[in-house]
Design an enzyme around this catalytic site. Structure first.
Site, PDB file in Angstrom:
ATOM      1  N   HIS A   1       0.709  -1.109  -0.179  1.00 43.44           N
ATOM      2  CA  HIS A   1       0.210   0.435  -0.053  1.00 43.44           C
ATOM      3  C   HIS A   1       1.248   1.751   0.146  1.00 43.44           C
ATOM      4  O   HIS A   1       1.498   1.897   1.387  1.00 43.44           O
ATOM      5  CB  HIS A   1      -1.210  -0.324   0.833  1.00 43.44           C
ATOM      6  CG  HIS A   1      -2.048   1.218   1.170  1.00 43.44           C
ATOM      7  ND1 HIS A   1      -2.369   1.120   2.707  1.00 43.44           N
ATOM      8  CD2 HIS A   1      -1.641   2.494   0.531  1.00 43.44           C
ATOM      9  CE1 HIS A   1      -3.621   2.717   2.309  1.00 43.44           C
ATOM     10  NE2 HIS A   1      -2.919   2.951   1.373  1.00 43.44           N
TER      11      HIS A   1
ATOM     12  N   MET B   1     -10.585   3.849   1.948  1.00 43.52           N
ATOM     13  CA  MET B   1      -9.192   3.735   3.668  1.00 43.52           C
ATOM     14  C   MET B   1     -11.210   4.121   4.104  1.00 43.52           C
ATOM     15  O   MET B   1     -11.478   5.047   3.880  1.00 43.52           O
ATOM     16  CB  MET B   1      -8.958   5.042   3.208  1.00 43.52           C
ATOM     17  CG  MET B   1      -7.039   4.582   2.211  1.00 43.52           C
ATOM     18  SD  MET B   1      -6.433   3.144   3.246  1.00 43.52           S
ATOM     19  CE  MET B   1      -6.558   4.063   4.892  1.00 43.52           C
TER      20      MET B   1
ATOM     21  N   ASP C   1      -9.199  -0.509   5.065  1.00 42.98           N
ATOM     22  CA  ASP C   1      -8.335  -1.018   5.911  1.00 42.98           C
ATOM     23  C   ASP C   1      -8.262   0.624   6.984  1.00 42.98           C
ATOM     24  O   ASP C   1      -8.429   1.390   6.548  1.00 42.98           O
ATOM     25  CB  ASP C   1      -7.372  -0.255   4.276  1.00 42.98           C
ATOM     26  CG  ASP C   1      -5.839  -0.386   4.874  1.00 42.98           C
ATOM     27  OD1 ASP C   1      -5.356  -0.395   6.102  1.00 42.98           O
ATOM     28  OD2 ASP C   1      -4.686   0.315   4.688  1.00 42.98           O
TER      29      ASP C   1
HETATM   30  C1  DX5 Z   1      -2.901   3.768   8.114  1.00 37.13           C
HETATM   31  C2  DX5 Z   1      -2.460   2.106   7.107  1.00 37.13           C
HETATM   32  C3  DX5 Z   1      -3.054   1.349   7.773  1.00 37.13           C
HETATM   33  C4  DX5 Z   1      -2.592   0.733   9.188  1.00 37.13           C
HETATM   34  C5  DX5 Z   1      -4.154   0.265   9.710  1.00 37.13           C
HETATM   35  O1  DX5 Z   1      -2.793   4.643   7.123  1.00 37.13           O
HETATM   36  O2  DX5 Z   1      -2.411   1.985   5.868  1.00 37.13           O
HETATM   37  O3  DX5 Z   1      -2.640  -0.084   7.071  1.00 37.13           O
HETATM   38  O4  DX5 Z   1      -2.032  -0.683   9.549  1.00 37.13           O
HETATM   39  O5  DX5 Z   1      -4.145   0.041  11.239  1.00 37.13           O
HETATM   40  P1  DX5 Z   1      -5.313   0.207  11.608  1.00 37.13           P
HETATM   41  O6  DX5 Z   1      -5.832  -1.822  11.585  1.00 37.13           O
HETATM   42  O7  DX5 Z   1      -4.829  -0.996  13.231  1.00 37.13           O
HETATM   43  O8  DX5 Z   1      -6.047   0.440  11.866  1.00 37.13           O
HETATM   44 ZN    ZN Z   2      -2.597   0.230   4.175  1.00 35.69          ZN
END
Ligand code: DX5
Ligand code: ZN
Length: 230
Positions: A66, A137, A175
């Site tokens: 990502h 997101m 995510d």
């Molecule tokens: C956030 C990232 C995510 C993050 C999610 O900017 O893209 O992949 O690791 O973490 P959690 O599950 O803790 O929200």
């Molecule tokens: Zn991510």
């Protein structure tokens, strides 16, 4: 249709990253979500291709990368060489998104586009047939451990409808803020790929936790409007 569980290592103890990745593989993760941040597109910084290349020596997990970075194109070949299997770019970071997606596909990788919470789904209207993954997101990117934005369930539902109507088989990934309380709502809305970071990593038994997420997801998919069993 299989629901994929993609742990994010963003909040892992980086002094023992290799062990963490091996343990996640043993615990039944379907793929590994690697969060790349550049300090520009998002304020935070993480890691780059050399770390990914090292990890690829110790696991056969599929790397789902990502890219929370501006001008991501310059990094594609390094991540491909490092063992990435799919690259997801942010629509907001790419002026020529269609061309960017094409560049990922030309490297033989799966191509994904991520949309920030405030970015409309119409950004991917005309490139949907090109995509292997669309990432909704469910927090503003930059950190792990943020609270799930509930309004994203409607966005997920609309995107699932768009995918169905267009006959696309692209994964619908979510995510941010996915935990035992939110997982059912995103799957019911239409998600089939779940990035889970802090909520999973803080569990003591990852194998049990992944199984628990999988059971909740399969149950939610079974009750959902979009899922047709194979
Ligand atoms: C956030 C990232 C995510 C993050 C999610 O900017 O893209 O992949 O690791 O973490 P959690 O599950 O803790 O929200
Ligand atoms: Zn991510």
């Amino acid at each position: 249709m299989q629901i994929k569980i993609a742990p994010s290592i963003l909040t892992a103890d980086f002094s023992r990253l290799g062990e963490v990745v091996k343990e996640l593989e043993k615990s039944g993760a379907d793929q590994l979500h690697l969060d790349i941040m550049d300090g520009h597109f998002v304020p935070n910084l993480t890691f780059g291709p050399p770390v990914v290349a090292s990890l690829s020596q110790i696991t056969s997990l599929h790397f789902d990368v990502h890219l929370m970075v501006e001008h991501p194109e310059g990094l594609f070949s390094s991540f491909a060489a490092a063992g990435a299997k799919s690259l997801t770019v942010h629509a907001e970071a790419c002026t020529h998104l269609h061309r960017t997606v094409q560049m990922i596909k030309d490297l033989g990788l799966r191509a994904g586009v991520a949309l920030n919470p405030a970015t409309p789904l119409s950004f991917v209207d005309y490139i949907l047939p090109e995509l292997d993954l669309v990432l909704v997101m469910t927090v503003n990117p930059g950190w792990g451990g943020q609270a799930f934005i509930t309004a994203m369930c409607e966005k997920i539902r609309k995107l699932r409808m768009m995918l169905k109507n267009s006959g696309s088989t692209a994964e619908l990934q979510v995510d941010g803020g996915i935990n035992l309380q939110t997982v059912k709502s995103v799957v019911e809305a239409g998600a089939d790929s779940l990035v889970i970071g802090s909520a999973l990593l803080r569990e003591r038994n990852w194998s049990q936790a992944i199984e628990q997420y999988r059971l909740l997801a399969v149950e939610a998919a079974g009750d959902s409007w979009w899922h047709s069993p194979q």
